[in-house]
Design an enzyme around this catalytic site. Structure first.
Site: not given
Length: 450
Positions: A87, A121, A252
């Site tokens: 990103e 993400c 994550h």
């Protein structure tokens, strides 16, 4: 041309890259004048990697890929697909993948499918799925796939800045993999939310709704994990599936305290599925609580963190080495969790085990999926040498870190520019930005090994 159907498709090999410098979170607390433990206990962070204007998303990805190819002695001519999840955008049109194609020039291989994938993400996870599904499909031509996931996570000066970081993950995808993706055991959840986003094209800093980001992460755990358990029950014929059927659980990690909350939330979901199980005798007061009302319930959250503490220490904590010591790497974060697990737990203990993964990207997109360990992971762990590499970094003062952040902010989107950062402390094999010309074209060099 006919190619036999691939089996045990997944991750064959792994390497990572993170910058040579870090700032200590305890020292950063003192420098910022916040209460002791705000970053180290409140966020669960120890150190944070960062880079100056000498590195951008293209350079860190080139470093990860080239070092990977050299360490594993893989030929660029053997790669048929290259997927990038990131990103960190420095160009609204040209992909990072096309920049990486300069590494293929000497091999003469320009027939390489794949492109960048972007959603906060989650992009690296989508890139991995794309690569695995290519190898598993009739479109596969017998070559291997590379997947790169990484970001430079930086925040404006303030309370969010300590949750930054920088890291890039590179993996080789193909058949007969030691980490075999369990098709089709996957639960996915996506919805529209403005929890974390980057609408300001003149800045690399995100716009963040902190409370919404936390609740969105937890909602995504609920939905994707529940869908994953449904697949375990219907496809794998696991009776009353729960965390007991997952040997290791990787998340994550925006910061490691959030991971502990995510694991506890999975325990809460197990409770909702089997509320009368003996394991949940201590939390019966939450039996009639509505799920939607539970998101802001701190008493419930603490109860399930306490209840799941022992399982968290065994199943998830070994995967947090990189997250604690590097910080948030956005798309790379969840994969650094896999790398940490492989280096912290020996193959003898991993052999045959199920490693489940929860991937989350704001906006939002999330999946819970799993690998089965089908082969020896010892070479991957040895090649990563993660703990030693983390120890060999250079610590800088919070004051110097702030200067670097100011430099990055000042030079973002610079044109006709030569970076001011020094290359003297860069690790051999690291690519760095040499200049940006008047047409915003970027040139790179590489630190020699001797």
């Amino acid at each position: 041309m006919t190619t036999s159907r691939a089996e045990n498709v997944g991750i064959l090999a792994i390497d990572v890259y993170f910058p040579s410098r870090y700032v200590d979170q305890t020292e950063l607390e003192q420098h910022d004048g916040v209460s002791a433990g705000k970053y180290t206990i409140g966020l669960g962070q120890s150190k944070m990697s960062f880079c100056d204007d000498r590195e951008d998303i293209s350079s860190v990805c080139m470093t990860a890929v080239q070092n990977f190819m050299e360490k594993y002695n893989v030929s660029y001519s053997d790669i048929g697909r290259l997927e990038v999840g990131t990103e960190t955008i420095i160009d609204k049109s040209k992909s990072t993948k096309t920049v990486l194609m300069q590494l293929f020039e000497e091999s003469g291989n320009f027939s390489v499918e794949g492109i960048d994938t972007t959603n906060a993400c989650y992009g690296g996870t989508s890139a991995l799925f794309n690569a695995c599904q290519w190898v598993d499909s009739s479109a596969w031509d017998g070559r291997l796939a590379l997947v790169v996931a990484g970001d430079i996570a930086v925040y404006a000066s303030g309370p969010a800045r300590p949750s930054g970081g920088c890291g890039t993950f590179c993996m080789l995808v193909g058949p007969n993999a030691p980490l075999a993706l369990e098709f089709p055991l996957r639960g996915t959840f996506m919805e529209h939310t403005y929890d974390f986003y980057k609408p300001n094209m003149s800045s690399e800093f995100p716009t963040v709704d902190g409370p919404l980001s936390v609740s969105s992460y937890v909602r995504a755990v609920d939905h994707s994990y529940s869908a994953y358990l449904d697949k375990l029950e219907k496809v794998a014929h696991v009776e009353n599936p729960s965390l007991k059927d997952i040997d290791y659980m990787v998340f994550h990690s925006p910061y490691t305290k959030q991971v502990a909350k995510g694991f506890a939330r999975m325990a809460y979901n197990d409770f909702l599925r089997s509320p009368d199980a003996e394991a949940f005798s201590e939390v019966q007061q939450f039996k009639d609580a509505a799920r939607e009302e539970s998101y802001g319930n701190k008493v419930l959250e603490k109860a399930f963190i306490s209840l799941s503490k022992a399982d968290f220490a065994k199943k998830t904590d070994p995967s947090l080495l990189a997250a604690r010591n590097i910080g948030n790497m956005y798309t790379g974060s969840v994969f650094f969790g896999i790398a940490s697990l492989l280096t912290q737990v020996p193959f003898a203990e991993l052999n045959g085990k199920r490693i489940a993964v929860f991937s989350y990207g704001s906006g939002c997109a999330a999946s819970t999926y799993s690998f089965r360990v089908r082969g020896d992971t010892s070479k991957i762990a040895q090649t990563l040498d993660l703990a030693k590499r983390l120890e060999n970094r250079i610590k800088v003062s919070p004051a110097e870190f702030e200067k670097v952040m100011e430099l990055r902010e000042k030079t973002h989107n610079a044109q006709d520019y030569e970076p001011a950062g020094s290359i003297d402390q860069m690790i051999p094999g690291t690519y760095y930005l040499q200049k940006i010309d008047s047409m915003w074209r970027r040139a790179y060099g590489r630190i020699p090994f001797n």
